[in-house]
Design an enzyme around this catalytic site. Structure first.
Site, short mmCIF file in Angstrom:
data_model
loop_
_atom_site.label_atom_id
_atom_site.label_comp_id
_atom_site.label_asym_id
_atom_site.label_seq_id
_atom_site.Cartn_x
_atom_site.Cartn_y
_atom_site.Cartn_z
N GLN A 75 -110.20 -17.92 12.85
CA GLN A 75 -110.88 -17.07 13.85
C GLN A 75 -111.60 -17.91 14.90
O GLN A 75 -112.71 -17.59 15.33
CB GLN A 75 -111.86 -16.13 13.14
CG GLN A 75 -111.18 -14.96 12.45
CD GLN A 75 -110.54 -13.98 13.45
OE1 GLN A 75 -110.96 -13.88 14.60
NE2 GLN A 75 -109.54 -13.24 12.98
N SER A 76 -110.96 -18.98 15.34
CA SER A 76 -111.58 -19.87 16.32
C SER A 76 -111.78 -19.19 17.68
O SER A 76 -110.83 -18.72 18.30
CB SER A 76 -110.69 -21.10 16.50
OG SER A 76 -111.11 -21.85 17.63
N ASN A 77 -113.03 -19.19 18.14
CA ASN A 77 -113.31 -18.71 19.50
C ASN A 77 -112.84 -19.72 20.54
O ASN A 77 -112.45 -19.37 21.64
CB ASN A 77 -114.82 -18.48 19.68
CG ASN A 77 -115.37 -17.49 18.68
OD1 ASN A 77 -114.95 -16.35 18.65
ND2 ASN A 77 -116.30 -17.93 17.84
#
Ligand SMILES: *Cc1c(COP(=O)(O)O)cnc(C)c1O
Length: 337
Positions: A75-77
């Site tokens: 879930q890397s921004n």
């Protein structure tokens, strides 16, 4: 300090607003709390990586790259913001996502940032937890070069001396905003992960002699390791800008790892409380991985008297609310179990 000496593309919505948190300040009954809205940088729902990417992507374009490679957790921004700007610049984007949390439910694996990565047209591949992600990126880069492509590799979080320039600039921006409204900032608090945000902020604050202490709330690494990472990158960033690498004294680098819980991306009760508090008192969305834990730290430090009545404490909102949709069940809301 003249950042225009460095190549930069302008696509962030700047300056981001600096707003009072009136209801939360009253609710907690301690210092005056403010929020610097770097969740509103504009690109694909915003976040702190956009400031770094203005400098990183300018370097990629200068080097005539046709493909961007970067990495992050599922879930890397950072990966999401990188895909978005690559799309805008017409560059291919490959992202390597490390299965850091071990969560594989539908929402975590396919919603939130992962959904947006795909909408932006990125190629995604997953790597197991504890992979050497830099080596993985190098290997992919070599493959692409063998195919005649020109890849540009961005480290996780965009955290190198080029990316950190984005937060040197943010330090100038915030100090200027405070000066314009005669706001004396006593503390600046934010969530710290790959270290580029804090490194850039401390270099900018020291270079200006602002006297504003920066307080990082770690979301992953133990205190000592996190402070060492920030310190090393701050030295490199200062050197890169032509300043003395000793500009920032070691004791100016402060990270508190008391709010990590069981690990990166793993929910904690205090994070859930913080996310709900900001949503219900201020109408502002935090996130479960970074700002929820960062603000949980701030709440605890207010309650335990670390930040005092009459002081002005600014929380840097670094974004990430998109990942709320990857964790719909953790808030104990009716209908979500
Ligand atoms: C990446 C990130 C951070 C941490 O910033 P670093 O520069 O990696 O330390 C904080 N908040 C959010 C929402 C992020 O995506």
């Amino acid at each position: 300090m003249h950042l225009s000496r460095f190549p930069r593309l302008h696509f962030a919505h700047l300056p981001t607003p600096l707003e009072p948190l009136e209801r939360i300040s009253e609710h907690l009954g301690g210092p005056n709390l403010w929020i610097k809205r770097d969740d509103c940088t504009g690109l694909s729902s915003g976040g702190n990586k956009t400031r770094k990417l203005e400098f990183l992507m300018a370097e990629a374009v200068e080097r005539d790259a046709d493909t961007i490679i970067t990495e992050g957790a599922t879930q890397s921004n950072h990966a999401r913001q990188t895909c978005a700007i690559a799309a805008k610049l017409g560059l291919d984007c490959h992202i390597l996502l490390e299965d850091r949390t071990g969560f594989h439910d539908e929402a975590y694996a396919h919603n939130g940032n992962v959904l947006l990565d795909q909408l932006h047209g990125a190629s995604i591949s997953i790597r197991p937890v504890d992979s050497d992600m830099n080596a993985e990126m190098e290997q992919l880069g070599q493959q692409l070069r063998d195919d005649g492509r020109k890849p540009y590799i961005i480290p996780g979080g965009g955290s190198n001396e080029t990316g950190a320039l984005g937060y040197v600039n943010a330090a100038f921006e915030l100090t200027h905003q405070a000066n314009e409204r005669s706001l004396r900032i006593d503390h600046l608090v934010h969530a710290t992960g790959s270290a580029g945000t804090q490194a850039g902020l401390v270099v900018g604050m020291e270079a200006m002699n602002s006297g504003i202490p920066v307080y990082g709330v770690s979301v992953r690494r133990p205190k000592q390791k996190q402070e060492d990472n920030v310190y090393t990158l701050a030295q490199r960033t200062a050197g890169f800008m032509g300043l003395s690498p000793d500009l920032v004294a070691r004791e100016k680098i402060v990270a508190n790892s008391d709010y990590v819980g069981d690990g990166y991306g793993l929910p904690t009760n205090s994070m859930v409380e913080a996310v709900k508090m900001l949503a219900s008192f201020e109408g502002i969305l935090l996130d479960p991985v970074y700002t929820g834990k960062g603000f949980a730290g701030l709440i605890d430090l207010v309650r335990t008297g670390h930040f005092k009545q009459g002081e002005n404490v600014v929380f840097l909102h670094t974004g990430g609310s998109v990942s709320l949709f990857a964790y719909p069940k953790i808030f104990d809301l009716p209908g979500y179990n």
